[in-house]
Design a protein around this motif. Structure first.
Motif, PDB file in Angstrom:
ATOM      1  N   SER A 113       0.985  -1.086   0.046  1.00 30.32           N
ATOM      2  CA  SER A 113       0.086   0.051  -0.083  1.00 30.32           C
ATOM      3  C   SER A 113       0.765   1.170   0.311  1.00 30.32           C
ATOM      4  CB  SER A 113      -1.009   0.049   1.205  1.00 30.32           C
ATOM      5  OG  SER A 113      -1.924   1.212   1.131  1.00 30.32           O
ATOM      6  N   ASN A 114      -0.022   2.387  -0.149  1.00 30.42           N
ATOM      7  CA  ASN A 114       1.024   3.795  -0.720  1.00 30.42           C
ATOM      8  C   ASN A 114       0.080   4.873   0.196  1.00 30.42           C
ATOM      9  OD1 ASN A 114       2.144   6.044  -1.454  1.00 30.42           O
ATOM     10  ND2 ASN A 114       2.021   5.141  -3.642  1.00 30.42           N
ATOM     11  N   SER A 115       0.649   5.678   0.914  1.00 32.36           N
ATOM     12  CA  SER A 115      -0.064   6.826   1.523  1.00 32.36           C
ATOM     13  C   SER A 115       0.923   7.978   1.635  1.00 32.36           C
ATOM     14  CB  SER A 115      -0.678   6.552   2.573  1.00 32.36           C
ATOM     15  OG  SER A 115      -1.605   7.714   3.180  1.00 32.36           O
ATOM     16  N   GLY A 116       0.609   8.758   2.310  1.00 34.57           N
ATOM     17  CA  GLY A 116       1.310  10.173   2.798  1.00 34.57           C
ATOM     18  C   GLY A 116       0.701  11.046   3.673  1.00 34.57           C
ATOM     19  N   VAL A 117       1.564  11.695   4.377  1.00 39.00           N
ATOM     20  CA  VAL A 117       1.155  12.971   5.447  1.00 39.00           C
ATOM     21  C   VAL A 117       2.002  14.226   4.717  1.00 39.00           C
ATOM     22  CG1 VAL A 117       1.321  13.914   7.633  1.00 39.00           C
ATOM     23  CG2 VAL A 117       1.329  11.389   7.118  1.00 39.00           C
ATOM     24  N   TYR A 118       0.932  14.998   4.065  1.00 41.76           N
ATOM     25  CA  TYR A 118       1.292  16.364   3.651  1.00 41.76           C
ATOM     26  C   TYR A 118       1.368  17.506   4.823  1.00 41.76           C
ATOM     27  CZ  TYR A 118       0.839  14.176  -0.927  1.00 41.76           C
ATOM     28  OH  TYR A 118       0.942  13.627  -2.017  1.00 41.76           O
ATOM     29  N   LEU A 119       2.374  18.194   5.104  1.00 41.57           N
ATOM     30  CA  LEU A 119       2.210  19.273   5.849  1.00 41.57           C
ATOM     31  C   LEU A 119       1.944  20.304   5.152  1.00 41.57           C
ATOM     32  CD1 LEU A 119       3.472  18.661   8.840  1.00 41.57           C
ATOM     33  CD2 LEU A 119       4.662  17.309   6.884  1.00 41.57           C
ATOM     34  N   GLN A 120       0.895  21.193   5.729  1.00 38.73           N
ATOM     35  CA  GLN A 120       0.162  22.250   5.111  1.00 38.73           C
ATOM     36  C   GLN A 120      -0.390  21.807   3.802  1.00 38.73           C
ATOM     37  OE1 GLN A 120       3.194  25.578   4.876  1.00 38.73           O
ATOM     38  NE2 GLN A 120       2.310  26.509   6.678  1.00 38.73           N
ATOM     39  N   GLY A 121      -0.605  20.414   3.742  1.00 36.40           N
ATOM     40  CA  GLY A 121      -1.566  19.915   2.413  1.00 36.40           C
ATOM     41  C   GLY A 121      -0.425  20.033   1.173  1.00 36.40           C
ATOM     42  N   ARG A 122       0.863  20.284   1.312  1.00 38.73           N
ATOM     43  CA  ARG A 122       1.576  20.614   0.352  1.00 38.73           C
ATOM     44  C   ARG A 122       2.949  20.031   0.390  1.00 38.73           C
ATOM     45  NH1 ARG A 122      -1.487  24.862   1.524  1.00 38.73           N
ATOM     46  NH2 ARG A 122      -2.337  26.030  -0.172  1.00 38.73           N
ATOM     47  N   TYR A 123       3.571  19.528   1.531  1.00 40.28           N
ATOM     48  CA  TYR A 123       4.844  18.994   1.602  1.00 40.28           C
ATOM     49  C   TYR A 123       4.738  17.359   2.057  1.00 40.28           C
ATOM     50  CZ  TYR A 123       5.397  23.978   1.537  1.00 40.28           C
ATOM     51  OH  TYR A 123       5.362  25.188   1.276  1.00 40.28           O
ATOM     52  N   GLU A 124       5.191  16.387   1.245  1.00 46.39           N
ATOM     53  CA  GLU A 124       4.672  15.143   1.563  1.00 46.39           C
ATOM     54  C   GLU A 124       5.753  14.354   2.323  1.00 46.39           C
ATOM     55  OE1 GLU A 124       2.994  10.839  -0.426  1.00 46.39           O
ATOM     56  OE2 GLU A 124       3.600  12.457  -1.565  1.00 46.39           O
ATOM     57  N   VAL A 125       5.488  13.724   3.402  1.00 43.26           N
ATOM     58  CA  VAL A 125       6.505  12.537   3.801  1.00 43.26           C
ATOM     59  C   VAL A 125       5.759  11.384   3.452  1.00 43.26           C
ATOM     60  CG1 VAL A 125       7.278  11.464   5.912  1.00 43.26           C
ATOM     61  CG2 VAL A 125       7.513  14.020   5.822  1.00 43.26           C
ATOM     62  N   GLN A 126       6.433  10.599   2.590  1.00 45.31           N
ATOM     63  CA  GLN A 126       5.965   9.298   2.043  1.00 45.31           C
ATOM     64  C   GLN A 126       5.645   8.143   3.069  1.00 45.31           C
ATOM     65  OE1 GLN A 126       4.506   8.505  -0.499  1.00 45.31           O
ATOM     66  NE2 GLN A 126       5.162   6.775  -1.638  1.00 45.31           N
ATOM     67  N   LEU A 127       4.641   7.646   3.063  1.00 45.39           N
ATOM     68  CA  LEU A 127       4.127   6.482   3.717  1.00 45.39           C
ATOM     69  C   LEU A 127       4.035   5.240   2.811  1.00 45.39           C
ATOM     70  CD1 LEU A 127       1.512   7.633   6.445  1.00 45.39           C
ATOM     71  CD2 LEU A 127       4.010   7.810   6.287  1.00 45.39           C
ATOM     72  N   PHE A 128       4.721   4.183   3.003  1.00 47.09           N
ATOM     73  CA  PHE A 128       4.847   3.167   1.704  1.00 47.09           C
ATOM     74  C   PHE A 128       5.249   1.797   2.341  1.00 47.09           C
ATOM     75  CE2 PHE A 128       6.838   1.079  -2.093  1.00 47.09           C
ATOM     76  CZ  PHE A 128       5.759   1.574  -3.117  1.00 47.09           C
ATOM     77  N   ASP A 129       4.914   0.642   1.800  1.00 45.99           N
ATOM     78  CA  ASP A 129       5.449  -0.519   2.180  1.00 45.99           C
ATOM     79  C   ASP A 129       6.615  -0.808   1.751  1.00 45.99           C
ATOM     80  OD1 ASP A 129       5.813  -3.124   3.061  1.00 45.99           O
ATOM     81  OD2 ASP A 129       4.422  -4.156   1.509  1.00 45.99           O
TER      82      ASP A 129
END
Length: 634
Positions: A113-129
């Motif tokens: 799976s694949n996701s992410g957390v975006y600070l201010q909706g703009r800068y992504e820290v990737q979440l990934f298997d």
């Protein structure tokens, strides 16, 4: 392979709260109170779509892609997108808007799976298997995702991605812990950007994977391509199943205190035993005005005292923490005529509740250690104010210390002390790690592999102490200057609890596991190396001869341990794992504290038992045939 890193060690030392001889080091700051994002319903978010829901439990299947199974309840936020649910509209935005922010959360990712957390909706820290990945890319877990430009040549559209320093990921279906310190972009009064956003620090599962990364603009798939002073958190919801819990944050939006009208006076003499209040009758060596706190106002290398006085201007009332570093001596701090840091304070930090306004400020720095370079620092944190240095940034003493790193480019063995944090014991081998209670394993053998999966073995108990993924060992505490004999894992660590005998005799399954080796006749016989330099440990216990072999699983998914016991005594048991909670799965595996899987591959005809302990639960198994094999997947 042992090497000394060329990277500067100073900032890492300061953040760890160490004092290394001549260097200036602050004490560990007190944790800032956080705000929890409520997860009893979806009211904390803007217009949530049907793929998002609140649940009470979640688990994944290691053999099934993009699959999370949920249970009713509250406390966990989960996205379960259908194949047709793709696009920005399926992402989730918080009602909370933020600028500078510290964010902390747990998350669980499904297989592939694949996701992410975006600070201010703009800068992504990737979440990934990224389970088992050896060299992380910008798409891997914990990485800062690329920016994207369709106008660039084919194959060069993605740029300025920042891979994680190492893979600190856990297996899919296990809870992972993410901490982010984010600094928002800065803007002038007319709206022009004056400073880029930064990821000041990102930690994944306790491992620092980014520091001070500058972000020139929004990353790919952000909610917008502009940059702003305030924006929401965004959780990506359309790429695959992922769950979140324990979402906590601190927003830093208040003005910093300022030091104004600073005056200094330097006195010559050794004031080590004197009360700083008694120096007033001595003629000063020099005096004047200074725009900032610094030790450089003294021309003397040693045996002097600097007294600063001035005004601390506070715009936001509340409780403030002051963290004082005084290399080669000691310091005192008074604010508003209250003593905040005392001369003999071991921690060199203190708190004060301050009103808004101007108030008297007094700081003294006494330097009397001859071989140390003068260095003075003061850090401040308060309500809505991230800790910052209100003094000059001064390096101390003999220069930066490069860490002494032991790499495992081949199968590698290092013997050292090993401190296990969080275990408070009155035993003779109790220790402290970063100021916290720890248990010291005095005959530890750490075994590293080029597969980047490593473990520590306790020769005194035949116990597996810890396993970890990523970089091998930091031997700086062991070999720098006099050293203390210990080394430290550098990757994502899964510890196995208080080290005890792996094998013991029990009168019944309700009997307590012994805390020492009394009556076992335990004796280590060292280890043998195979053709690939991998050890098999040998020992005697309860009259049996034991061979204990641990090997890395395929694809770096964990370790397998094979134990052979010749002539096992009756009533003999093995303790496989301990933890706060141990949950059996339908697949026959067990989940330890949501952070590791245990799979019994060959129990010799016996079945594992989960039983309560004074601190939680443990997984034990009777020894029937003289053979036990199990795997830890993490």
């Amino acid at each position: 392979m042992v090497k000394q890193s060329l990277r500067s060690f100073t900032r890492w030392v300061l953040s760890a709260g160490w004092t290394l001889g001549t260097g200036l080091a602050f004490a560990q700051p007190n944790p800032t109170a956080t705000t929890s994002l409520p997860l009893t319903d979806l009211s904390a978010f803007k217009s949530p779509t049907a793929n998002w829901r609140i649940v009470g439990g979640v688990r994944a299947d290691l053999k099934k892609d993009n699959s999370l199974t949920t249970e009713k309840g509250t406390g966990i936020l989960v996205t379960l997108p259908e194949k047709q649910q793709t696009g920005q509209q399926y992402n989730l935005l918080t009602n909370v808007q933020h600028g500078d922010l510290d964010l902390e959360l747990d998350y669980m990712i499904a297989r592939n799976s694949n996701s992410g957390v975006y600070l201010q909706g703009r800068y992504e820290v990737q979440l990934f298997d990224s389970w088992g990945v050896k060299a992380p890319r910008a798409i891997d877990n914990g990485s800062i995702y690329e920016r994207w430009d369709e106008k660039r040549p084919e194959g060069q559209n993605g740029y300025e991605g920042h891979p994680a320093r190492q893979n600190a990921s856990r297996a899919p279906g296990l809870w992972q812990h993410l901490k982010i310190s984010f600094q928002a972009p800065r803007f002038s009064a007319n709206g022009q950007k004056t400073e880029n956003a930064r990821m000041l620090r990102v930690e994944l599962n306790g491992v620092t994977i980014h520091e001070n990364v500058e972000l020139s603009g929004p990353t790919r798939a952000s909610m917008a391509n502009d940059e702003v002073a305030l924006g929401p958190l965004m959780f990506q919801g359309d790429h695959g199943p992922v769950a979140f819990r324990n979402i906590r944050y601190v927003i830093y939006d208040k003005p910093r205190p300022e030091l104004v009208d600073l005056k200094y006076t330097v006195y010559k003499g050794n004031f080590q035993k004197a009360d700083p209040a008694d120096f007033g009758g001595i003629a000063p060596e020099s005096e004047g005005l200074s725009p900032i706190l610094t030790a450089s106002v003294s021309r003397l290398p040693n045996d002097f005292l600097i007294r600063y006085s001035g005004t601390l201007r506070v715009k936001q009332p509340g409780e403030y923490t002051f963290n004082l570093g005084a290399a080669g001596g000691r310091g005192t701090l008074k604010i508003n005529n209250q003593t905040v840091v005392t001369p003999n304070s071991r921690s060199a930090n203190g708190k004060a509740t301050l009103p808004a306004g101007d108030m008297p400020f007094e700081l003294t720095y006494t330097k009397f250690v001859e071989w140390a370079q003068p260095s003075l620092g003061l850090a401040v944190a308060g309500p809505g104010v991230r800790e910052f240095t209100i003094s000059a940034t001064e390096a101390g003493g003999g220069g930066d210390v490069d860490p002494i790193i032991v790499e495992a480019q081949t199968n590698t063995i290092l013997r050292s002390f090993m401190d296990i944090p969080g275990i408070n014991t009155n035993a003779v081998n109790s220790s402290r790690l970063n100021g916290q209670p720890a248990f010291r394993v005095v005959h530890a053998v750490s075994v590293g592999s080029p597969e980047q999966v490593h473990y520590t073995y306790d020769l005194d108990r035949g116990a597996l102490v810890q396993v970890w993924r990523g970089d091998f060992l930091d031997a700086t505490p062991m070999w720098h200057e006099r050293g203390d004999g210990s080394s430290r894992p550098m990757g994502m660590v899964q510890r196995m609890g208080m080290p005890v005998l792996f094998l013991t005799k029990l009168s019944s399954t309700e009997a307590n596991w012994p805390s020492d080796t009394t009556g076992s006749n335990y004796r280590s016989k060292g280890y043998m190396l195979d053709e690939n330099d991998r050890p098999t440990f040998r020992y005697l216990s309860y009259g049996a001869t034991v061979e204990d072999k641990t090997r890395v699983l395929d694809n770096s998914q964990g370790i397998r341990r094979d134990v052979t016991i010749q002539n096992p005594a009756s009533g003999l048991y093995a303790r496989i794992a301990s933890g706060t909670t141990i949950n059996p799965l339908e697949t026959g595996m067990y989940v330890i504290d949501g952070q590791a899987y245990v799979r019994v591959d060959d129990g010799g005809g016996a079945s594992p038992i989960v039983r309560p302990t004074s601190n939680g639960q443990e997984l034990i198994i009777p020894i029937k045939s003289g053979k036990l094999s199990y795997s830890i997947l993490f």
